[in-house]
Design a protein around this motif. Sequence first.
Motif, PDB file in Angstrom:
ATOM      1  N   SER A 155       0.343   5.233  15.150  1.00  9.81           N
ATOM      2  CA  SER A 155      -0.762   5.110  14.782  1.00  9.81           C
ATOM      3  C   SER A 155      -0.956   4.599  13.123  1.00  9.81           C
ATOM      4  O   SER A 155      -0.240   4.758  12.067  1.00  9.81           O
ATOM      5  CB  SER A 155      -1.514   6.543  14.233  1.00  9.81           C
ATOM      6  N   ILE A 156      -1.827   3.452  13.059  1.00 18.52           N
ATOM      7  CA  ILE A 156      -1.890   2.614  11.672  1.00 18.52           C
ATOM      8  C   ILE A 156      -3.153   2.735  11.306  1.00 18.52           C
ATOM      9  O   ILE A 156      -4.268   2.678  11.682  1.00 18.52           O
ATOM     10  CB  ILE A 156      -1.776   1.203  12.078  1.00 18.52           C
ATOM     11  N   PRO A 157      -3.087   3.146   9.889  1.00 13.89           N
ATOM     12  CA  PRO A 157      -4.485   3.447   9.265  1.00 13.89           C
ATOM     13  C   PRO A 157      -4.913   2.237   8.881  1.00 13.89           C
ATOM     14  O   PRO A 157      -4.588   1.201   8.670  1.00 13.89           O
ATOM     15  CB  PRO A 157      -4.037   4.433   7.909  1.00 13.89           C
ATOM     16  N   SER A 158      -6.335   2.441   8.509  1.00 17.07           N
ATOM     17  CA  SER A 158      -7.127   1.389   8.116  1.00 17.07           C
ATOM     18  C   SER A 158      -6.546   0.642   6.843  1.00 17.07           C
ATOM     19  O   SER A 158      -5.979   1.525   6.049  1.00 17.07           O
ATOM     20  CB  SER A 158      -8.746   1.608   8.203  1.00 17.07           C
ATOM     21  N   LEU A 159      -6.934  -0.230   6.206  1.00 13.55           N
ATOM     22  CA  LEU A 159      -6.549  -0.812   5.000  1.00 13.55           C
ATOM     23  C   LEU A 159      -7.281   0.058   3.598  1.00 13.55           C
ATOM     24  O   LEU A 159      -6.639   0.312   2.814  1.00 13.55           O
ATOM     25  CB  LEU A 159      -7.109  -2.305   4.683  1.00 13.55           C
ATOM     26  N   VAL A 160      -8.429   0.591   4.189  1.00 17.72           N
ATOM     27  CA  VAL A 160      -9.089   1.479   3.138  1.00 17.72           C
ATOM     28  C   VAL A 160      -8.411   2.853   3.022  1.00 17.72           C
ATOM     29  O   VAL A 160      -8.303   3.227   2.017  1.00 17.72           O
ATOM     30  CB  VAL A 160     -10.551   1.689   3.704  1.00 17.72           C
ATOM     31  N   GLU A 161      -7.786   3.299   4.268  1.00 19.23           N
ATOM     32  CA  GLU A 161      -6.982   4.495   3.882  1.00 19.23           C
ATOM     33  C   GLU A 161      -5.576   4.360   3.269  1.00 19.23           C
ATOM     34  O   GLU A 161      -4.948   5.025   2.691  1.00 19.23           O
ATOM     35  CB  GLU A 161      -6.591   5.064   5.394  1.00 19.23           C
ATOM     36  N   ARG A 162      -5.021   3.028   3.400  1.00 22.61           N
ATOM     37  CA  ARG A 162      -3.874   2.532   2.790  1.00 22.61           C
ATOM     38  C   ARG A 162      -3.889   2.607   1.294  1.00 22.61           C
ATOM     39  O   ARG A 162      -2.900   2.832   0.638  1.00 22.61           O
ATOM     40  CB  ARG A 162      -3.377   1.634   3.261  1.00 22.61           C
ATOM     41  N   GLY A 163      -5.044   2.190   0.616  1.00 21.15           N
ATOM     42  CA  GLY A 163      -5.077   1.927  -0.676  1.00 21.15           C
ATOM     43  C   GLY A 163      -4.912   0.784  -1.113  1.00 21.15           C
ATOM     44  O   GLY A 163      -4.437  -0.161  -0.667  1.00 21.15           O
ATOM     45  N   GLU A 164      -5.297   0.733  -2.737  1.00 18.89           N
ATOM     46  CA  GLU A 164      -4.785  -0.429  -3.476  1.00 18.89           C
ATOM     47  C   GLU A 164      -3.491  -1.126  -3.514  1.00 18.89           C
ATOM     48  O   GLU A 164      -3.458  -2.399  -3.334  1.00 18.89           O
ATOM     49  CB  GLU A 164      -5.504  -0.385  -4.813  1.00 18.89           C
ATOM     50  N   ASP A 165      -2.739  -0.382  -3.403  1.00 19.37           N
ATOM     51  CA  ASP A 165      -1.120  -0.777  -3.484  1.00 19.37           C
ATOM     52  C   ASP A 165      -0.770  -1.775  -2.306  1.00 19.37           C
ATOM     53  O   ASP A 165      -0.294  -2.667  -2.353  1.00 19.37           O
ATOM     54  CB  ASP A 165      -0.138   0.327  -3.747  1.00 19.37           C
ATOM     55  N   ASP A 166      -1.317  -1.369  -1.070  1.00 16.90           N
ATOM     56  CA  ASP A 166      -0.935  -1.854   0.114  1.00 16.90           C
ATOM     57  C   ASP A 166      -1.736  -3.225  -0.043  1.00 16.90           C
ATOM     58  O   ASP A 166      -1.393  -4.386   0.394  1.00 16.90           O
ATOM     59  CB  ASP A 166      -1.197  -1.359   1.215  1.00 16.90           C
TER      60      ASP A 166
END
Length: 174
Positions: A141-152
């Motif tokens: 399962s891959i989270p969305s960019l919003v869930e990953r946060g600023e660092d990613d």
Amino acid sequence: IEGPSGSGKELLARAIHGSSPRSGKPFIAIECDLLKSSSAEEDLFGSDKPLADGMVKNIGKIREANNGTIFLEKVDTLKIDLQIKLLRFMQEGEFIPAQGKYPVRANVRVISSTTRDLTKLVAAKKFREDLHYRISTFPISIPSLVERGEDDIRILAENFCRDFGVNENKKIKA
């Protein structure tokens, strides 16, 4: 591979392929929602209908990916008849091409992705339970960019800028 649109499912599939013993072999990506129903079986499994010059009309994406990886993007959009044929191929390692008489063997790693909940589609009888079982042996399962946060997002942006600079022969300062 499960995740929202734009989360990098194909990128992950390519990374899995590239870090495996199959890395020197073909990686074939197929957008299942773009398969036209009239030619979908031929697109995936090929056709043994001979042409006038004796050549095979279409070897199909599975034979094209032999010894490599096939990535089925939006696998949830496959028609039921193709789901049956794909399941049979995954179980047996062989398939009968469209208009063919004899089975063809192929050694292909299958990676699939979806943005939808397959469990709900199975419950609604829109996706085969046995195929769901087969393709979900190792779910990611891959989270969305919003869930990953600023660092990613920063790391991705730096990587895109670096690639752009190299490809376009430009220096990007910041």
